[in-house]
Scaffold this active site. Structure first.
Site, PDB file in Angstrom:
ATOM      1  N   HIS A  82       0.794  -1.188  -0.044  1.00  0.00           N
ATOM      2  CA  HIS A  82      -0.092  -0.285   0.113  1.00  0.00           C
ATOM      3  C   HIS A  82       1.055   1.282  -0.050  1.00  0.00           C
ATOM      4  O   HIS A  82       1.853   1.375   0.821  1.00  0.00           O
ATOM      5  CB  HIS A  82      -1.023   0.240   1.200  1.00  0.00           C
ATOM      6  CG  HIS A  82      -1.743   1.091   1.517  1.00  0.00           C
ATOM      7  ND1 HIS A  82      -2.900   1.589   0.547  1.00  0.00           N
ATOM      8  CD2 HIS A  82      -1.462   2.511   2.125  1.00  0.00           C
ATOM      9  CE1 HIS A  82      -3.509   2.740   0.677  1.00  0.00           C
ATOM     10  NE2 HIS A  82      -2.672   3.358   1.552  1.00  0.00           N
ATOM     11  N   ASP A 161     -15.303   2.933   7.991  1.00  0.00           N
ATOM     12  CA  ASP A 161     -14.524   3.735   7.756  1.00  0.00           C
ATOM     13  C   ASP A 161     -14.984   4.814   6.503  1.00  0.00           C
ATOM     14  O   ASP A 161     -14.588   6.075   6.718  1.00  0.00           O
ATOM     15  CB  ASP A 161     -13.103   3.006   6.970  1.00  0.00           C
ATOM     16  CG  ASP A 161     -12.317   4.103   6.551  1.00  0.00           C
ATOM     17  OD1 ASP A 161     -11.583   4.699   7.237  1.00  0.00           O
ATOM     18  OD2 ASP A 161     -11.933   3.941   5.239  1.00  0.00           O
ATOM     19  N   ARG A 168     -14.920  13.049   9.204  1.00  0.00           N
ATOM     20  CA  ARG A 168     -13.784  13.711   9.761  1.00  0.00           C
ATOM     21  C   ARG A 168     -13.394  14.748   8.736  1.00  0.00           C
ATOM     22  O   ARG A 168     -12.865  15.714   9.094  1.00  0.00           O
ATOM     23  CB  ARG A 168     -12.565  12.420   9.720  1.00  0.00           C
ATOM     24  CG  ARG A 168     -12.728  11.531  10.799  1.00  0.00           C
ATOM     25  CD  ARG A 168     -11.863  10.398  10.829  1.00  0.00           C
ATOM     26  NE  ARG A 168     -10.499  10.640  10.320  1.00  0.00           N
ATOM     27  CZ  ARG A 168      -9.387  10.107   9.752  1.00  0.00           C
ATOM     28  NH1 ARG A 168      -9.925   8.880   9.094  1.00  0.00           N
ATOM     29  NH2 ARG A 168      -8.390  10.549   9.366  1.00  0.00           N
ATOM     30  N   SER A 183      -7.760   3.710   9.682  1.00  0.00           N
ATOM     31  CA  SER A 183      -8.664   4.034   8.517  1.00  0.00           C
ATOM     32  C   SER A 183      -7.787   3.212   7.381  1.00  0.00           C
ATOM     33  O   SER A 183      -8.458   2.286   6.424  1.00  0.00           O
ATOM     34  CB  SER A 183      -8.880   5.368   8.216  1.00  0.00           C
ATOM     35  OG  SER A 183      -9.252   5.656   6.619  1.00  0.00           O
ATOM     36  N   LYS A 187      -8.961  -1.220   5.493  1.00  0.00           N
ATOM     37  CA  LYS A 187      -9.269  -1.241   4.111  1.00  0.00           C
ATOM     38  C   LYS A 187      -8.168  -2.401   3.573  1.00  0.00           C
ATOM     39  O   LYS A 187      -8.445  -3.480   3.025  1.00  0.00           O
ATOM     40  CB  LYS A 187      -9.086  -0.075   3.577  1.00  0.00           C
ATOM     41  CG  LYS A 187     -10.238   0.690   3.535  1.00  0.00           C
ATOM     42  CD  LYS A 187     -10.086   1.860   2.572  1.00  0.00           C
ATOM     43  CE  LYS A 187      -8.955   3.094   3.538  1.00  0.00           C
ATOM     44  NZ  LYS A 187      -9.513   4.552   3.502  1.00  0.00           N
TER      45      LYS A 187
HETATM   46  N1  URA Z   1      -6.345   7.740   3.980  1.00  0.00           N
HETATM   47  C1  URA Z   1      -7.207   7.068   4.138  1.00  0.00           C
HETATM   48  O1  URA Z   1      -7.702   6.024   3.587  1.00  0.00           O
HETATM   49  N2  URA Z   1      -7.612   7.419   5.748  1.00  0.00           N
HETATM   50  C2  URA Z   1      -7.318   8.431   6.076  1.00  0.00           C
HETATM   51  O2  URA Z   1      -7.933   8.673   7.299  1.00  0.00           O
HETATM   52  C3  URA Z   1      -6.362   9.183   5.694  1.00  0.00           C
HETATM   53  C4  URA Z   1      -5.978   8.892   4.424  1.00  0.00           C
END
Ligand code: URA
Ligand code: CA
Length: 433
Positions: A82, A161, A168, A183, A187
């Protein structure tokens, strides 16, 4: 349990239990906890932080809020990579076939998203016919047969999320290490990998502009990954200038083809070898980083990496003849050089401005519904440290419109040229194990 009590507990700096964190994530996902309470909670975390244990619980609760991909039908240790994102980051296109070529199973779930260029799927769709609309069974079979396949992201991946990130964004609570780390990791974990290599970028073109912040985020993510039983490590890499030369979808596919045979930009190749070596070791295909690197260099040199890319494209409907004949990729009508107006050494290329220049040409999406022009983008002819004469090309613009004034202006703003010699920035700052 009452949400107001959970908010109060966090506001006062106490550690929450697994049950409390599950309660609030489940409640928020199924709409029994309203946005205003979740906003207050996010702000409490922003100021009070979260312990390592709380971060693991939060990540697990978000993973459990939606679908999880079952990759158990795939033989071997699945390692995912990632990147926290940058400008012209072609690494996935190179890394996936590169590590697959040495036997690491690459089961990639990918998205499109907003940005300067499209996501990995958009880039791959520059290859005529290529598609990711395959069934889970087909996906698993392709990875077992070819060691590599890409499937589109499930719509129901970590819905908690998705909702929380949106909240947020409008409550000034994005910038919190525990929230960002959980977050991103939720994923990745829901996407089913056994082990994860993180490429955390730092510099003006990155989400984390400062090295210290990038290191903190990387450590937080590595701790969460290991805390939920997925072996995780991170590399902190430079994004103070764009990576490689190409920024744009088809242009990056061409750049990936070059890099897979060792003829790509030096920085892109090196980063792929570093990240790839860690992936090979985590997949237990090599004992040491040195051994892994040697294996990767070998498949670049003997053509196996490129052959793996070819088989991958063809098996998902793509016209693999683009590999030998990249002119079959979408090409732009206008090729326009942006020439240096001053002699000297390139001292800075502000990555964000270059990204926006590619975006205004049509290489990326400004909104969810924007249509990407796969052919357009930029090729950097000069990078930081290079010497340039007046009239030499800094950047080549690939455009489908003659009107490139806006992009040109941004490119000139991005480049700084000075009289004294300048050193190229370091590519890799740190590794977090
Ligand atoms: N990228 C994400 O997937 N989540 C975040 O909180 C910030 C950047
Ligand atoms: Ca690139």
């Amino acid at each position: 349990m009452r949400m107001v009590d959970v908010i109060e507990k966090k506001r006062d700096g106490h550690e929450l239990s697994m049950e409390e964190i599950q309660f609030l994530i489940e409640g928020y996902t199924n709409n029994t906890i309203p946005d205003y309470q979740m906003s207050a909670f996010a702000m409490a975390i922003f100021f009070q932080g979260m312990t390592q244990q709380e971060r693991v619980y939060l990540t697990e609760a978000m993973v459990n809020s939606g679908d999880q991909i079952d990759l158990s039908g795939i033989k071997g240790i699945k390692v995912d990579k990632h990147s926290t994102g940058g400008v012209g980051d072609t690494t996935t296109l190179v890394l996936a076939p590169l590590v697959a070529a040495v036997g690491v199973p690459v089961a990639k779930m990918s998205g499109r998203g907003l940005g300067h260029t499209g996501g990995t799927i958009d880039k791959l769709e520059a290859v005529p016919g290529f598609h990711v609309e395959i069934s889970n069974e087909e996906f698993i079979k392709l990875v077992n047969d070819n060691k590599i396949a890409v499937i589109g992201q499930s719509a129901n991946l970590t819905p908690a999320d998705k909702k929380l990130y949106g909240l947020r964004d409008v409550t000034a609570t994005v910038n919190s290490i525990p929230l960002i780390a959980s977050s991103i990791m939720s994923k990745k974990i829901a996407s089913g990998a056994d082990a994860i290599v993180l490429d955390v970028k730092t510099g003006n073109g990155a989400f984390m502009k400062e090295l210290d912040d990038a290191v903190d985020l990387a450590k937080a993510m590595v701790e969460i990954g290991n805390g939920v039983g997925r072996r995780t490590m991170a590399v902190i890499s430079d994004m103070s200038q764009p990576l490689g030369f190409a920024i744009g979808n088809a242009l990056e596919v061409k750049e990936a083809i070059d890099t897979l045979v060792g003829k790509g930009p030096e920085d892109l190749q090196e980063l792929c070898l570093v990240l790839g070596s860690h992936m090979v070791v985590l997949a237990q295909k090599a004992k040491t980083i040195e051994e892994a690197r040697q294996m990767l260099v070998e498949v670049m040199e003997n053509g196996k990496a490129l052959e793996t890319f070819k088989v991958f494209l063809a098996s998902q409907g793509g016209d693999a003849t683009v590999i030998d004949d990249p002119l079959r990729l979408p090409t732009a009508t206008y090729i326009i050089e942006v020439k240096a107006q001053k002699e000297g050494y390139v001292s800075e290329i502000i990555a964000d401005k270059i990204g926006t220049a590619a975006m205004v040409l049509g290489a990326g999406r400004a909104t969810k519904d924007s249509i990407i022009d796969l052919a357009v983008g930029l090729v950097l002819n000069k990078k930081v440290g290079d010497f340039v004469k007046v009239g030499e090309s800094l950047v080549t613009i690939h455009s489908n419109s003659e009107n490139v004034g806006d992009a040109k202006k941004r490119i000139y703003e991005a480049y700084s040229i000075v009289e004294h010699q300048v050193k190229a920035p370091s590519l890799i700052y740190k590794e977090i194990l």
